[in-house]
Design a protein around this motif. Structure first.
Motif, mmCIF file in Angstrom:
data_model
loop_
_atom_site.group_PDB
_atom_site.id
_atom_site.type_symbol
_atom_site.label_atom_id
_atom_site.label_comp_id
_atom_site.label_asym_id
_atom_site.label_seq_id
_atom_site.Cartn_x
_atom_site.Cartn_y
_atom_site.Cartn_z
ATOM 1 N N GLN A 152 0.810 -1.212 0.000
ATOM 2 C CA GLN A 152 0.000 0.000 0.000
ATOM 3 C C GLN A 152 0.846 1.267 0.000
ATOM 4 O O GLN A 152 0.458 2.260 -0.595
ATOM 5 N N THR A 153 2.005 1.239 0.636
ATOM 6 C CA THR A 153 2.862 2.428 0.635
ATOM 7 C C THR A 153 3.623 2.584 -0.680
ATOM 8 O O THR A 153 4.040 3.688 -1.020
ATOM 9 N N GLU A 154 3.788 1.499 -1.434
ATOM 10 C CA GLU A 154 4.533 1.551 -2.696
ATOM 11 C C GLU A 154 3.641 1.778 -3.912
ATOM 12 O O GLU A 154 4.119 1.695 -5.043
ATOM 13 N N LEU A 155 2.366 2.077 -3.708
ATOM 14 C CA LEU A 155 1.469 2.309 -4.836
ATOM 15 C C LEU A 155 1.904 3.533 -5.624
ATOM 16 O O LEU A 155 2.369 4.521 -5.057
ATOM 17 N N LYS A 200 -2.579 -5.419 -5.724
ATOM 18 C CA LYS A 200 -2.046 -4.727 -6.893
ATOM 19 C C LYS A 200 -1.876 -5.769 -7.982
ATOM 20 O O LYS A 200 -1.236 -6.787 -7.795
ATOM 21 N N LEU A 201 -2.489 -5.504 -9.148
ATOM 22 C CA LEU A 201 -2.421 -6.454 -10.255
ATOM 23 C C LEU A 201 -1.111 -6.286 -11.012
ATOM 24 O O LEU A 201 -0.570 -5.193 -11.085
ATOM 25 N N LEU A 233 -13.700 -3.502 -6.218
ATOM 26 C CA LEU A 233 -13.660 -2.545 -7.321
ATOM 27 C C LEU A 233 -12.324 -2.637 -8.041
ATOM 28 O O LEU A 233 -11.272 -2.548 -7.414
ATOM 29 N N HIS A 234 -12.377 -2.824 -9.348
ATOM 30 C CA HIS A 234 -11.169 -2.886 -10.169
ATOM 31 C C HIS A 234 -10.974 -1.526 -10.817
ATOM 32 O O HIS A 234 -11.914 -0.939 -11.343
ATOM 33 N N GLY A 235 -9.743 -1.022 -10.807
ATOM 34 C CA GLY A 235 -9.483 0.261 -11.439
ATOM 35 C C GLY A 235 -7.999 0.558 -11.517
ATOM 36 O O GLY A 235 -7.162 -0.273 -11.177
ATOM 37 N N THR A 236 -7.704 1.756 -11.993
ATOM 38 C CA THR A 236 -6.334 2.220 -12.144
ATOM 39 C C THR A 236 -6.150 3.466 -11.289
ATOM 40 O O THR A 236 -7.033 4.340 -11.266
ATOM 41 N N ILE A 237 -5.016 3.568 -10.630
ATOM 42 C CA ILE A 237 -4.758 4.732 -9.787
ATOM 43 C C ILE A 237 -4.550 5.946 -10.682
ATOM 44 O O ILE A 237 -3.682 5.961 -11.549
ATOM 45 N N HIS A 238 -5.376 6.971 -10.463
ATOM 46 C CA HIS A 238 -5.304 8.200 -11.251
ATOM 47 C C HIS A 238 -4.471 9.261 -10.526
ATOM 48 O O HIS A 238 -3.731 10.007 -11.158
ATOM 49 N N ALA A 239 -4.604 9.321 -9.205
ATOM 50 C CA ALA A 239 -3.851 10.293 -8.406
ATOM 51 C C ALA A 239 -3.636 9.716 -7.013
ATOM 52 O O ALA A 239 -4.406 8.889 -6.540
ATOM 53 N N ILE A 240 -2.555 10.175 -6.383
ATOM 54 C CA ILE A 240 -2.227 9.709 -5.040
ATOM 55 C C ILE A 240 -2.086 10.912 -4.120
ATOM 56 O O ILE A 240 -1.384 11.875 -4.437
ATOM 57 N N GLU A 241 -2.777 10.844 -3.003
ATOM 58 C CA GLU A 241 -2.644 11.846 -1.952
ATOM 59 C C GLU A 241 -1.987 11.166 -0.759
ATOM 60 O O GLU A 241 -1.631 10.001 -0.827
ATOM 61 N N ARG A 273 -6.138 4.808 1.228
ATOM 62 C CA ARG A 273 -5.057 3.952 0.738
ATOM 63 C C ARG A 273 -5.160 2.547 1.340
ATOM 64 O O ARG A 273 -4.827 1.559 0.700
ATOM 65 N N SER A 274 -5.660 2.454 2.561
ATOM 66 C CA SER A 274 -5.759 1.153 3.234
ATOM 67 C C SER A 274 -6.855 0.269 2.652
ATOM 68 O O SER A 274 -6.947 -0.902 3.001
#
Length: 87
Positions: free
Chosen positions: A36-39, A83-84, A51-59, A77-78
């Motif tokens: 989770q910290t390395e996303l 991670k696929l 829910l399947h998706g792609t990370i668009h932005a990280i806060e 984040r938790s």
């Protein structure tokens, strides 16, 4: 001495309990927290809710997930379960 012999089975049970249940769970939790910290932006993920998706932005403690139809949703984040692979 006899008291020690009487407590030995209980102590042995706690040692076995630790190595069979507690320690593997701690290792698994540590691995999940590291993931989770390395996303990173662009990673394909699955949330705890499925829910399947792609990370668009990280806060700092949240991520924005883009779903296939263009919808974006914000999650903690938790809440990322997996991670696929980027094959």
């Amino acid at each position: 001495m006899q008291t020690l012999v009487g407590l030995l089975p209980i102590i042995l049970m706690f040692v076995i309990f630790y190595f069979l249940l507690i320690r593997p769970q701690q290792k698994k939790q540590k691995k999940v927290q590291q993931m989770q910290t390395e996303l990173q932006k662009g990673d394909r993920i699955i949330t705890i809710g499925g829910l399947h998706g792609t990370i668009h932005a990280i806060e700092e403690n949240a991520i924005v997930i883009a779903i296939q139809d263009g919808t974006q949703m914000k999650f903690d984040r938790s809440s990322v379960r997996e991670k696929l692979n980027q094959d």
